[in-house]
Write an enzyme that holds these catalytic residues in place. Structure first.
Site, mmCIF file in Angstrom:
data_model
loop_
_atom_site.group_PDB
_atom_site.id
_atom_site.type_symbol
_atom_site.label_atom_id
_atom_site.label_comp_id
_atom_site.label_asym_id
_atom_site.label_seq_id
_atom_site.Cartn_x
_atom_site.Cartn_y
_atom_site.Cartn_z
ATOM 1 N N SER A 69 -6.469 10.131 28.449
ATOM 2 C CA SER A 69 -5.511 9.653 27.448
ATOM 3 C C SER A 69 -4.153 9.944 27.632
ATOM 4 O O SER A 69 -3.551 10.543 26.558
ATOM 5 C CB SER A 69 -5.985 9.984 25.866
ATOM 6 O OG SER A 69 -7.336 9.519 25.827
ATOM 7 N N ASP B 211 -7.066 5.514 26.997
ATOM 8 C CA ASP B 211 -8.389 5.648 25.696
ATOM 9 C C ASP B 211 -8.001 4.129 25.119
ATOM 10 O O ASP B 211 -8.757 3.712 24.378
ATOM 11 C CB ASP B 211 -8.057 6.770 24.865
ATOM 12 C CG ASP B 211 -6.481 7.020 24.568
ATOM 13 O OD1 ASP B 211 -6.453 8.052 23.517
ATOM 14 O OD2 ASP B 211 -5.539 6.379 24.934
ATOM 15 N N ARG C 134 -15.010 14.444 25.253
ATOM 16 C CA ARG C 134 -16.408 13.873 24.927
ATOM 17 C C ARG C 134 -17.227 13.209 26.102
ATOM 18 O O ARG C 134 -16.501 12.698 26.905
ATOM 19 C CB ARG C 134 -16.452 12.666 24.033
ATOM 20 C CG ARG C 134 -16.247 13.369 22.403
ATOM 21 C CD ARG C 134 -15.932 11.956 21.395
ATOM 22 N NE ARG C 134 -15.753 10.833 21.864
ATOM 23 C CZ ARG C 134 -16.387 9.836 21.007
ATOM 24 N NH1 ARG C 134 -17.021 10.062 20.156
ATOM 25 N NH2 ARG C 134 -16.167 8.386 21.498
HETATM 26 C C1 0WK Z 1 -11.470 8.391 19.974
HETATM 27 C C2 0WK Z 1 -11.420 7.860 21.371
HETATM 28 C C3 0WK Z 1 -10.659 8.504 22.473
HETATM 29 C C4 0WK Z 1 -9.285 8.628 21.815
HETATM 30 C C5 0WK Z 1 -9.401 9.177 20.501
HETATM 31 C C6 0WK Z 1 -8.160 9.261 19.708
HETATM 32 O O1 0WK Z 1 -12.911 7.977 21.905
HETATM 33 O O2 0WK Z 1 -10.782 7.995 23.593
HETATM 34 O O3 0WK Z 1 -8.287 9.517 22.597
HETATM 35 O O4 0WK Z 1 -10.001 8.544 19.718
HETATM 36 O O5 0WK Z 1 -8.033 9.596 18.448
HETATM 37 P P1 0WK Z 1 -7.774 11.300 18.107
HETATM 38 O O6 0WK Z 1 -8.998 12.043 18.650
HETATM 39 O O7 0WK Z 1 -6.371 11.546 18.799
HETATM 40 O O8 0WK Z 1 -7.424 11.286 16.705
HETATM 41 C C1 BGC Z 2 -0.607 9.110 25.556
HETATM 42 C C2 BGC Z 2 -1.313 7.901 25.416
HETATM 43 C C3 BGC Z 2 -2.413 7.808 24.755
HETATM 44 C C4 BGC Z 2 -2.126 8.128 23.465
HETATM 45 C C5 BGC Z 2 -3.318 8.316 22.376
HETATM 46 C C6 BGC Z 2 -0.371 9.252 24.028
HETATM 47 O O1 BGC Z 2 0.297 10.597 23.845
HETATM 48 O O2 BGC Z 2 0.725 9.251 26.246
HETATM 49 O O3 BGC Z 2 -1.670 7.633 26.915
HETATM 50 O O4 BGC Z 2 -3.101 6.636 24.934
HETATM 51 O O5 BGC Z 2 -1.552 9.312 23.247
HETATM 52 O O6 BGC Z 2 -4.300 9.168 22.711
#
Ligand code: 0WK
Ligand code: BGC
Ligand code: 0WK
Ligand code: BGC
Length: 941
Positions: A605, A659, A541
């Site tokens: 992240s 993140d 993003r």
């Molecule tokens: C939204 C945050 C981003 C993070 C994500 C984790 O802006 O930095 O990595 O949430 O959630 P996911 O997309 O892995 O479900």
């Molecule tokens: C990464 C982290 C991150 C988390 C959530 C993990 O796999 O090692 O750095 O914060 O995922 O996105």
């Protein structure tokens, strides 16, 4: 002479067709479709009344739950004794069911014997009737030299209304038909049978299930036809059952799946809801019956009463001189003299009239041929009405099933039994025709249960056994996922030990505890425009954040989401960062800020070792990333080089943050008490504000910039804080708790399914805690469990399809959909359908349970980890009680129906001295990254 014939011909022509007078006389019994539709609609209303807990007690149509939750699926097997009591014949049987081979394919062998029931027992003491039943059972075993020693599972078909709380328990609501024994009403007839068998002695029988004959008939036919979900009896009595959605059966716990409901439709009309269709003859039949006012619908349909109905009509017509020149015989006046078998005989194609003549003659009536035609027609009208009424009832049931399943058209089979249906020549055809006329959009098949209901009863017992063993095996399979309080306490302790070790260890540690160089949370003074780039979760993003001075907690924010194709995630680092640079370029175009060299914060992240706020060396990829030439490199440089390569715009990358840190900052902008960031999404991780003095992992003198000048670490942040920690310099630590267990410390809770997932992952042996808790893997854990259960024959009839063997096919988002509370099963089935997995209701229940067990464990483990983090902070600050907020993000936490709640509950129980508020982040970590950039910039200005 010729003249005479002519006259009589005209006279006869004049003398009308005998059936006409009958049609007129029985006008009220000749129901046309609108009336049938009306009756059908009334019956549907009665069904609803019977199903709802509010109106069930007063409902005429009892809608009795049977605790039969599925129709046969061909895996039933076993040898059973069976008793079939309540129809015209009492039978004792032995049923052998062979697995996977339907009845037609000889999968079921049966031996039976009919035992007459002495009349006096039908009106005697109930216990004596059951005594006779168990004596007959014993005799049957003798006759068949079946060993008395061996424990025999027994299935009991009992064709009277019983309130069942379990398959092997049923309280008798009332007798019917020609049964009226005393002393059993309200009693559990299964217990009564067990006691009778004990009294008889000398045989070891385990009564596994008691079913109504309609249910047994449905099961019998369901063994060969998977569409059979309705059972119909048109015999001495009449009744129907069908598979209803459990969520509609208020009297039974649970919303999942289906359950067979014994409608006891014989009682339709007992509340006067059919009075406008009741004729005087029906009233006479009822008045003369042994249960006046009861079973009104049955008395208009079933074999017990049809003959009597015809007799009363013929008697009345005779009295009115419409038949036999008004002559009436005693026989005709005698109850029961015309039987339903007579009615059937009268309607036989060829011999109908002859039979009618014989029957009337036998009644000392000297019928003319017109009389015979007329009486035959009375039978026709009476049995026609019977089949029409049964059709109306059936149409109501089938419409309800269609509605329950939101189907435009329904394909279904009705299993039928009963002497009237079996022996009355035209009955089946008439019934089928009317049902199809009333429900043209349904494809209804009728299957005659050609061997009685006991096969079905045996199948119910086999299903009961199968469900019980399935239940046991599923419980055993899921037991390792059901973590006890002690186990969770252990995980908390191990997480705590991992946090401590990570802070101290100079070298690699399973929980890396990476310094983030973020020393404080925002204080609202941040202002200006910043670009935030957010890579790591499911998407990339780009955000533009504009902080307006003094407008507390108010930042304008624009963003655009870009997907990262898998081949880029797992391509070269150059391709990945070029892709990111291209997305940023597109975003800056979109915002018209291509030339503004914006200060940017980069949310990355993945675990990065940082030596300053604007550098981060990637330690190792996690989740779905494996781009080459990145690990061990500074990701800020990689991004800068990609931007340089693109040579279209420039950015001033001021900060790179994890993140979790970005999420903590975003939420701290709203709630200053937020000092922890949690991600429960594709990956899982947590960061928190640790006290500098506890960060002993590197000799880096925190607070001294590279250039060694003092860093402003301590400016306070307003908002009430836990007393006594304002002055203590802190830094946000990115724990990377996903690595817990990489040293084997979780091997005692890791299951073979987790081992499989780990081995098939991009980073085997790494991120073990993450692989038990995060979105990237939960779907895979579920798939492994489903594979195992299917291989064990517990699911999908044991068919391991290619789909089920496809990694990643069971996305974690399915867990959220499958586990949503209402309507779950229909959703489960459609999701499984989409995955090309044909599932039964039971399958769906098991799939949902597996999803629940896997996601609950994940949430509990994160809750245990969180308890360790907040407890550490509480002890850091020497507080008896800690109030703290956790900023949270991630699809699992935000979208899963139960994850957040279980996580919070677990953390509360394991850290009782901490009052933890979980604050879902509105705009993700982007704003957090921009805040950190703003803070870092302020420092430089
Ligand atoms: C939204 C945050 C981003 C993070 C994500 C984790 O802006 O930095 O990595 O949430 O959630 P996911 O997309 O892995 O479900
Ligand atoms: C990464 C982290 C991150 C988390 C959530 C993990 O796999 O090692 O750095 O914060 O995922 O996105
Ligand atoms: C045969 C079934 C029995 C059921 C009977 C009903 O095996 O369970 O009760 O059909 O028909 P009837 O014998 O009353 O005509
Ligand atoms: C009973 C039902 C039974 C039906 C058919 C009715 O009188 O109430 O339980 O299913 O007869 O035998």
């Amino acid at each position: 002479m010729f003249a005479v014939h002519l006259v009589s011909f005209f006279f006869s022509k004049l003398q009308e067709d005998p059936t006409k007078k009958v049609d007129r006389f029985l006008y009220a019994m000749r129901l046309h479709d609108d009336q049938l539709k009306d009756i059908s609609a009334r019956f549907q209303a009665e069904m609803k009344k019977g199903l709802s807990s509010e109106s069930n007690a007063a409902a005429a149509v009892k809608m009795l739950p049977t605790h039969v939750r599925s129709t046969p699926d061909g895996t039933e097997k076993g040898q059973f004794l069976a008793l079939d009591l309540g129809g015209s014949k009492f039978k004792v049987l032995q049923v052998k069911v062979r697995e996977g081979m339907g009845i037609k394919r000889g999968g079921v062998e049966m031996e039976e014997r009919t035992y007459p029931i002495p009349k006096e027992l039908l009106i005697g003491k109930g216990t004596e009737l059951f005594g006779h039943v168990s004596e007959s059972l014993k005799d049957f075993l003798h006759q068949r030299n079946i060993s008395l020693e061996k424990k025999h599972p027994l299935a009991f078909t009992f064709s009277f209304p019983c309130e069942q709380t379990a398959l092997d328990q049923g309280f008798l609501l009332g007798w019917g038909k020609n049964y009226r024994p005393r002393g059993l009403q309200g009693k559990d007839v299964v217990q009564t049978l067990r006691e009778a068998i004990d009294r008889t002695g000398g045989l070891d029988v385990e009564v596994l299930a008691m079913v109504n004959d309609t249910v047994a008939t449905m099961m019998t036919c369901g063994f060969d036809d998977e569409y059979c979900e309705v059972g119909l009896i048109i015999g001495t009595g009449t009744n129907a059952c069908y598979m209803e959605e459990l969520r509609h059966i208020d009297l039974v716990e649970g919303d999942e799946g289906r359950m067979c409901v014994n409608t006891e439709w014989g009682g339709f009309g007992d509340d006067d809801s059919l009075n406008d269709y009741i004729t005087e003859f029906d009233r006479d039949v009822d008045a003369a019956s042994n249960n006046p006012g009861k079973q009104i619908f049955e008395k208009m349909i079933s074999g017990m009463y049809l003959g009597e109905l015809v007799r009363l009509v013929v008697l009345k017509m005779a009295k009115l001189g419409l038949l036999f020149d008004g002559r009436v015989s005693d026989a005709l006046r005698t109850k029961g003299k015309i039987t339903t078998a007579h009615v059937a005989a009268m309607e036989e194609y060829k011999n109908g009239l002859k039979n009618t003549k014989d029957i009337l003659t036998e009644l000392d009536l000297n019928p003319t041929s017109d009389d015979c035609i007329a009486v035959q027609h009375v039978s026709t009208i009476a049995s026609f009405r019977s089949s029409n009424l049964a059709a109306a009832g059936l149409a109501a049931i089938l419409s309800r099933i269609k509605q329950n399943r939101n189907l435009r058209s329904l394909r279904i089979t009705v299993g039928v039994d009963g002497t009237v249906y079996k022996t009355h020549p035209q009955y089946p055809k008439r019934l089928h025709k009317v049902v199809r006329r009333l429900l043209p959009e349904c494809h209804v098949r009728f299957v005659l249960s050609d061997s009685g209901s006991s096969k079905g009863a045996a199948l119910v017992s086999a299903v009961a056994q199968r469900l019980a063993s399935q239940r046991r095996q599923v419980d055993e399979t899921l037991a390792p996922f059901r973590l006890s309080q002690e186990q969770l306490q252990l995980v908390k302790t191990r997480m705590r030990a991992g946090l401590e070790a990570g802070l101290k260890s100079k070298g690699p540690s399973t929980i890396k505890m990476l310094p983030s160089f973020v020393y404080r949370t925002p204080d609202g003074t941040e202002k200006g425009k910043y670009l935030a780039l957010d890579l790591g979760g499911t998407n990339f993003r780009a955000l533009l954040v504009n902080f307006k001075k003094g407008l507390q907690h108010n930042a304008r924010l624009y963003h655009k989401i870009y997907t990262i194709p898998q081949e880029i995630m797992q391509g070269t680092g150059e391709e990945l960062f070029d892709h990111i640079a291209q997305c940023v370029s597109d975003f800056l175009d979109y915002m018209g800020m291509k030339n503004a060299r914006l200060p940017a914060g980069f949310t990355f992240s993945f675990p990065c070792e940082q030596t300053a706020i604007d550098t981060g060396t990637l330690v190792s990829w996690t989740k779905g990333y494996k781009a080459t030439d990145c690990e061990g490199h500074d990701v800020v440089s990689l991004l800068r080089e990609a931007i340089k390569r693109r040579n279209e715009f420039d950015l001033d990358i001021v900060a790179v943050v994890n993140d979790t840190v970005g999420t903590m900052m975003s939420c701290a902008y709203e709630d200053p008490q937020c000092e922890i960031g949690l991600i429960a999404g594709t990956g899982t991780n947590v960061c928190y504000m640790e006290e500098l003095k506890n960060i002993k992992k590197t000799e880096h003198k925190f607070g001294k910039t590279e250039k060694g000048e003092k860093e402003d670490m301590v400016e306070g942040t307003e908002g009430e804080k836990n007393e006594g920690d304002a002055e203590i310099p802190k830094m946000c630590i990115n724990t990377e708790w996903g690595g817990l267990g990489d040293d084997g410390s979780l091997d005692d809770i890791i299951t073979p399914y987790d081992v499989e997932v780990n081995q098939n992952s991009l980073n085997p042996g790494k991120q073990r805690f993450e692989k038990l808790t995060s979105g990237m893997y939960l779907g895979e854990v579920v798939r492994q469990v489903l594979l195992d259960l299917t291989r064990g024959g517990l699911l999908f009839r044991g068919h391991v399809t290619e789909t089920l063997k496809t990694p990643g096919i069971f996305q974690t988002k399915y867990l959220s959909q499958i586990e949503s509370d209402r309507l779950a099963l229909l959703q489960v089935r459609s999701i499984l359908q989409q995955l090309g997995l044909n599932s039964t209701c039971d399958d769906s229940i098991i799939v949902k349970e597996v999803c629940g067990a896997v996601s609950r464990r994940a949430a509990q483990l994160c809750g245990a980890g969180m308890a360790a983090v907040v407890e550490k902070i509480r002890e850091n600050r020497g507080l008896d009680h800690l109030n703290i907020t956790v900023g949270v993000d991630g699809a699992l936490y935000k979208l899963h129906p139960h994850f957040a709640g279980v996580l919070q509950e677990t953390a509360r129980i394991l850290a009782p001295q901490c009052n933890v508020t979980f604050l879902p982040s509105e705009e993700g970590s982007g704003k957090g990254a921009a805040l950190i950039t703003a803070v870092a910039r302020q420092k430089h200005d």
